[in-house]
Design a protein around this motif. Structure first.
Motif, short mmCIF file in Angstrom:
data_model
loop_
_atom_site.label_atom_id
_atom_site.label_comp_id
_atom_site.label_asym_id
_atom_site.label_seq_id
_atom_site.Cartn_x
_atom_site.Cartn_y
_atom_site.Cartn_z
N ILE A 310 0.86 -1.17 -0.25
CA ILE A 310 0.16 0.05 0.08
C ILE A 310 0.86 1.10 -0.06
O ILE A 310 2.00 1.09 0.43
CB ILE A 310 -1.04 0.14 1.27
N GLN A 311 0.24 2.32 -0.31
CA GLN A 311 0.95 3.63 -0.43
C GLN A 311 1.42 4.17 0.93
O GLN A 311 2.72 4.62 0.94
CB GLN A 311 -0.05 4.69 -1.03
N ASP A 312 1.00 4.22 1.97
CA ASP A 312 1.46 4.63 3.11
C ASP A 312 1.03 3.79 4.23
O ASP A 312 -0.38 4.06 4.73
CB ASP A 312 1.38 6.27 3.01
N ILE A 313 1.63 3.13 5.07
CA ILE A 313 1.20 2.48 5.99
C ILE A 313 0.62 3.21 7.07
O ILE A 313 -0.14 2.83 8.10
CB ILE A 313 2.30 1.35 6.43
N GLU A 314 1.12 4.50 7.46
CA GLU A 314 0.74 5.45 8.51
C GLU A 314 -0.51 5.94 8.30
O GLU A 314 -1.26 6.36 9.08
CB GLU A 314 1.65 6.40 8.46
N GLN A 315 -1.24 5.58 7.11
CA GLN A 315 -2.56 5.96 6.89
C GLN A 315 -3.48 4.82 6.97
O GLN A 315 -4.57 4.83 6.83
CB GLN A 315 -2.91 6.31 5.38
N TRP A 316 -3.02 3.71 7.30
CA TRP A 316 -3.76 2.49 7.48
C TRP A 316 -4.40 2.19 8.96
O TRP A 316 -3.47 2.32 9.93
CB TRP A 316 -2.99 1.22 7.09
N ASN A 317 -5.60 2.24 9.00
CA ASN A 317 -6.21 1.98 10.37
C ASN A 317 -5.66 2.94 11.39
O ASN A 317 -5.35 2.42 12.65
CB ASN A 317 -5.90 0.64 10.71
N GLY A 318 -5.76 4.26 11.35
CA GLY A 318 -5.46 5.32 12.11
C GLY A 318 -3.84 5.44 12.45
O GLY A 318 -3.53 5.91 13.50
N GLY A 319 -3.27 5.00 11.73
CA GLY A 319 -1.67 4.87 11.71
C GLY A 319 -0.90 3.90 12.82
O GLY A 319 -1.60 3.04 13.31
N SER A 320 0.42 4.09 13.14
CA SER A 320 1.36 3.05 13.79
C SER A 320 0.57 2.85 14.97
O SER A 320 1.22 1.71 15.79
CB SER A 320 2.74 3.81 13.98
N ALA A 321 -0.04 3.82 15.76
CA ALA A 321 -0.45 3.42 17.22
C ALA A 321 -1.65 2.22 17.26
O ALA A 321 -1.55 1.58 18.04
CB ALA A 321 -1.18 4.59 17.85
N ASN A 322 -2.00 1.89 16.01
CA ASN A 322 -2.74 0.72 15.97
C ASN A 322 -2.16 -0.46 15.14
O ASN A 322 -2.97 -1.43 14.80
CB ASN A 322 -4.09 1.22 15.11
N HIS A 323 -0.63 -0.37 14.93
CA HIS A 323 -0.34 -1.61 14.41
C HIS A 323 0.50 -2.17 15.06
O HIS A 323 1.27 -1.78 16.05
CB HIS A 323 0.82 -0.97 13.22
N SER A 324 0.68 -3.51 14.97
CA SER A 324 1.67 -4.42 15.93
C SER A 324 3.00 -4.72 15.08
O SER A 324 2.99 -5.04 14.11
CB SER A 324 0.95 -5.88 15.95
N ALA A 325 4.17 -4.32 16.02
CA ALA A 325 5.36 -4.66 15.60
C ALA A 325 5.64 -6.19 15.72
O ALA A 325 4.79 -6.82 16.47
CB ALA A 325 6.50 -4.11 16.26
N ILE A 326 6.57 -6.68 15.23
CA ILE A 326 6.78 -8.27 15.38
C ILE A 326 7.47 -8.31 16.75
O ILE A 326 7.86 -7.48 17.37
CB ILE A 326 8.15 -8.53 14.28
N GLY A 327 7.02 -9.61 17.20
CA GLY A 327 7.11 -9.89 18.45
C GLY A 327 8.43 -9.76 19.42
O GLY A 327 9.51 -9.66 18.63
N LEU A 328 8.32 -9.79 20.58
CA LEU A 328 9.67 -9.61 21.74
C LEU A 328 10.59 -10.46 21.41
O LEU A 328 11.68 -10.19 21.24
CB LEU A 328 8.76 -9.47 22.72
N LEU A 329 10.32 -11.66 20.98
CA LEU A 329 11.45 -12.60 20.62
C LEU A 329 12.45 -12.25 19.64
O LEU A 329 13.75 -12.58 19.74
CB LEU A 329 11.22 -14.25 20.40
N TRP A 330 12.03 -11.51 18.73
CA TRP A 330 12.94 -11.14 17.69
C TRP A 330 13.23 -9.70 17.81
O TRP A 330 14.16 -9.00 16.95
CB TRP A 330 12.19 -11.26 16.40
#
Length: 506
Positions: A310-330
């Motif tokens: 997609i063009q800009d992931i910061e525009q997806w679902n309200g921005g990075s506050a609503n996005h999950s980063a990869i898990g703590l093990l990595w």
């Protein structure tokens, strides 16, 4: 006269001293650890294992988990930056370690060290498998032969490369244990020769299944499974091929000292992975991803993926506050300051669960007659939860080890229970195998290319398709053009992202 005699004596002494220094100069000034002068093959082994295992992780995170739609990355998922200059991210750089392995093999042959030679052949086969799966036809029989004045190696078809790899693994299995030297520098199996035999036979089964669209794998698969004494295979995740990282600098997980802002902003959980895990109430969601920043400190943590391409992931679902980063093990240590590197994820070269899914498919399709497809399938699924539970540090709050183990109802739901038509059962194997290959080099991509499961849709900002191979490096066109052209002919199509490799027949 006395002065003349003194000068002659001084001159003679100086000449003798110079001759003595010159005679010993090469010996004194030679680095005993220089690769081409090694007499102990164990000095080469640690760097080969560590560097290739690190590349296995790095490249899976940067490219392979994106193209297999496990991880979302705004830039890599357009595939517009998949240029020839990016070839090292697709394992081409492992040719430098193949040269080192060839040196290790030569030293082992000179000294009659069959165990070292067997270990080197297994690693060499694993490296070649990764390279050929990503590019197709590659230099194989003449690769790493610069010492024989072959600086511009010819390409071999992938069919020939696979045949050569299978032969090497068979030979390695025979060599391992035929001498009694201790294998020093073995940071993968700590000198456990049986572990290397299991890895060799697991790789054989992986490759046999992968080429099953071209060649019937039944005879060779049944040869392995019918004689476990000669051909041992993984029996649990305790003997799978996985590099355990340590706490000391240089031996840590590659992402351990990474930058938090770069980590959180570059790659996130994909919506495809999110949807599949949530549809099954799969607790691996809490392992593969972190809660969204907006919900991380609440009683109801939430997990949100991002679509690829997609063009800009910061525009997806309200921005990075609503996005999950990869898990703590990595994740970098800064996400969990009290987490030690040895608790972080391992670099998995081949897992026990992958092997079980290989056997499940092979049994379902009739390639093997031992065991049942359902048993192999359930072994693979259950081991995934047991393995990740074993990796969770005791002080973790989310997830805890107990939370990673699903309830019994997980296995009875329609999307998991081994029921339905044969295609239904195969699709369940394929989905669980894809999940098990999370951040395991290029294996999830290769698995998807062969079976087409799960369905992956190119994003609107991408090139419009999902790549099925990678481009040969620019240097091959510049320095090895004649052989490069022959390699393109062996591909059976143009050197682009849409030409399938030999085993990709669907």
């Amino acid at each position: 006269m006395k002065n003349i005699l003194s000068n002659i004596i001084i001159g003679l002494c100086t000449m003798l001293l110079l001759f003595s220094c010159t005679k010993d100069f090469e010996e004194i000034n030679t680095n005993p650890n220089q690769a081409d002068r090694l007499t102990n093959p164990g000095l080469l082994l640690p760097s080969i294992i560590r560097e290739t295992s690190n590349r296995n992780w790095d490249n899976s995170f940067d490219r392979f988990a994106v193209v297999s739609d496990q991880v979302a990355n705004q830039f890599a998922s357009t595939f517009l930056d998949w240029t020839r200059l990016d070839s090292d991210r697709f394992f081409w750089s492992n040719y430098d370690k193949i040269k080192d392995l060839d040196k290790l093999i030569a030293i082992s042959e000179e000294q009659g060290l069959a165990n070292y030679k067997g270990v080197a052949m297994v690693m060499r086969a694993w490296l070649f498998q990764g390279i050929t799966d990503n590019f197709g036809a590659i230099p194989y029989t003449e690769a790493g032969k610069a010492q024989d004045d072959i600086n511009f190696p010819e390409y071999d078809s992938q069919e020939m490369v696979y045949a050569g790899i299978l032969s090497e693994l068979e030979t390695a299995n025979q060599l391992l244990g035929s001498t009694n030297e201790l294998v020093l520098g073995d940071i993968l199996y700590n000198g456990d020769i049986t572990g290397w035999k299991k890895f060799a036979n697991g790789l054989r089964l992986r490759i046999l299944l992968r080429q099953s669209g071209r060649k019937d794998p039944s005879a060779e698969m049944q040869q392995i499974l019918g004689n476990p004494t000669t051909y041992p295979i993984f029996t649990s995740d305790e003997d799978q091929a996985a590099l355990q990282y340590l706490t000391d600098l240089g031996n840590e997980h590659p992402s351990f000292r990474g930058n938090v802002s770069d980590w959180a902003s570059s790659s996130r959980l994909s919506t495809t992975m999110e949807a599949i895990l949530k549809s099954m109430n799969d607790p691996r969601l809490t392992v593969f991803a972190m809660p969204t920043p907006a919900s991380a400190n609440t009683d109801t943590p939430e997990y949100g993926g991002v679509p690829n391409g997609i063009q800009d992931i910061e525009q997806w679902n309200g921005g990075s506050a609503n996005h999950s980063a990869i898990g703590l093990l990595w994740a970098p240590q800064q996400f969990a300051p009290d987490m030690a590197s040895e608790n972080a994820a391992q670099s998995i070269l081949m897992s026990y669960s992958e092997l079980q899914f290989i056997l499940a498919e092979a049994r379902e399709l009739g390639y093997i007659t031992s065991g049942t497809a359902e048993t192999y399938y359930l072994n693979g699924v259950r081991n995934q939860f047991d393995y990740y539970a074993s990796r969770i540090p005791e002080h973790f709050v989310l997830p805890t080890a107990n939370e990673v183990i699903p309830p019994t109802t997980y296995y009875t739901q329609d999307s998991v229970a081994y029921t339905g038509t044969q295609q239904d059962k195969l699709n369940k194997i394929y989905i669980q195998k894809w999940l098990s290959l999370f951040l395991v080099g290029s294996e999830a991509w290769s698995h998807w290319r062969r079976v087409g499961v799960p369905e992956i849709t190119p994003g609107p900002n991408s090139v419009g398709y999902i790549p099925v191979r990678y481009l040969y490096p620019a240097d091959e066109q510049r320095l090895n053009l004649e052989n490069y052209n022959e390699g393109v002919e062996l591909l059976g199509g143009p050197d682009d992202l849409t030409t399938p490799v030999w085993w990709d027949v669907d």
